[in-house]
Design a protein around this motif. Structure first.
Motif, short mmCIF file in Angstrom:
data_model
loop_
_atom_site.label_atom_id
_atom_site.label_comp_id
_atom_site.label_asym_id
_atom_site.label_seq_id
_atom_site.Cartn_x
_atom_site.Cartn_y
_atom_site.Cartn_z
N LEU A 1 -0.65 8.80 -7.35
CA LEU A 1 -1.20 7.44 -7.33
C LEU A 1 -2.74 7.44 -7.32
O LEU A 1 -3.37 6.37 -7.35
CB LEU A 1 -0.63 6.65 -6.14
N LYS A 2 -3.32 8.64 -7.26
CA LYS A 2 -4.78 8.80 -7.42
C LYS A 2 -5.64 7.99 -6.44
O LYS A 2 -6.73 7.50 -6.79
CB LYS A 2 -5.20 8.50 -8.86
N GLY A 3 -5.14 7.81 -5.22
CA GLY A 3 -5.90 7.08 -4.20
C GLY A 3 -7.24 7.71 -3.91
O GLY A 3 -8.22 7.03 -3.60
N ILE B 1 9.97 1.49 -5.62
CA ILE B 1 9.10 2.24 -4.70
C ILE B 1 9.93 3.31 -4.00
O ILE B 1 11.01 3.03 -3.48
CB ILE B 1 8.47 1.30 -3.63
N ALA C 1 -1.67 6.21 -0.60
CA ALA C 1 -0.96 5.91 -1.86
C ALA C 1 -2.02 5.52 -2.88
O ALA C 1 -2.69 6.37 -3.44
CB ALA C 1 0.09 4.83 -1.62
N THR C 2 -2.25 4.20 -3.10
CA THR C 2 -3.27 3.79 -4.07
C THR C 2 -4.70 3.88 -3.52
O THR C 2 -5.67 3.77 -4.26
CB THR C 2 -3.05 2.33 -4.51
N GLU D 1 0.28 -0.19 -2.51
CA GLU D 1 1.28 0.16 -3.52
C GLU D 1 2.28 -0.98 -3.73
O GLU D 1 2.76 -1.19 -4.83
CB GLU D 1 2.01 1.46 -3.12
#
Ligand SMILES: O=P(O)(O)OC[C@H]1O[C@H](OP(=O)(O)OP(=O)(O)O)[C@H](O)[C@@H]1O
Ligand SMILES: Nc1ncnc2[nH]cnc12
Length: 172
Positions: free
Chosen positions: A155-157, A20, A124-125, A97
């Motif tokens: 991360l396409k949150g 991470i 993030a997510t 994440e």
């Protein structure tokens, strides 16, 4: 996007877990001009949205959410982790994440049809923000928007939050 704020955000590899890349906002918070610019930038996005309540998540979200609520003249609603809220709660499970957890909100926190702005430091997510949205919807409030200081676009949150207007000040 405000690229000038990027230089205040420190990147720490392998925190809190191997693999991470952690975006550390403490280096932005301690700089008075950068912190002010961040809050003013978020307030500019929120302006005119007629917000009744800012809803933020423990703990980094509180830093930005409380300052923004003050600036907007809105109420502040804390979303907390297990065992922290004293009155009757609703909850939502979520994955982020680097883990999974549950979030809680007071059952009487939001008035029906009130206009809510969800605020957090980082997208993030999208698991955390999606859990907050599901609780705000359970309480029949209207989600006027979701605002983040930082968005990790890879991360396409945003896709998890596609039913709502999503804004961020800094993108990576
Ligand atoms: O989009 P997601 O993948 O859900 O991740 C974003 C969330 O992760 C971080 O909180 P964290 O749970 O680490 O708690 P903290 O604010 O107490 O550090 C951050 O402050 C966001 O709330
Ligand atoms: N990479 C990251 N850096 C800082 N906070 C986070 N929350 C979730 N993912 C994160």
């Amino acid at each position: 996007m405000d690229t000038s704020l990027k230089k205040y955000i420190r990147h720490i590899p392998d925190f809190p877990k191997q693999g991470i890349l952690f975006y550390d906002i403490t280096t932005l918070l301690k700089n008075k001009a950068a912190f002010k610019k961040a809050i003013d930038g978020l307030a500019k996005i929120a302006k005119g949205k007629k917000i009744d309540y800012v809803v933020s998540v423990e703990s980094r979200g509180f830093i930005f959410g409380a300052a923004l609520a003050y600036k907007l003249g809105a109420g502040f609603i804390p979303v907390r982790k297990k065992g922290k809220l004293p009155a009757e709660t609703i909850s939502a499970d979520y994955a982020l994440e680097y883990g999974t957890d549950s979030l809680y909100m007071h059952k009487d926190a939001l008035k029906t049809s009130s206009r809510v702005l969800i605020v957090d430091d980082l997208l993030a997510t999208g698991g955390t923000a999606a859990a907050v949205c599901s609780m705000a919807r359970q309480l029949k409030s209207r989600i006027a928007g979701i605002i983040f200081l930082i968005e990790l676009c890879g991360l396409k949150g945003r896709e998890k939050l596609k039913d709502y207007p999503v804004y961020s000040l800094i993108q990576y």
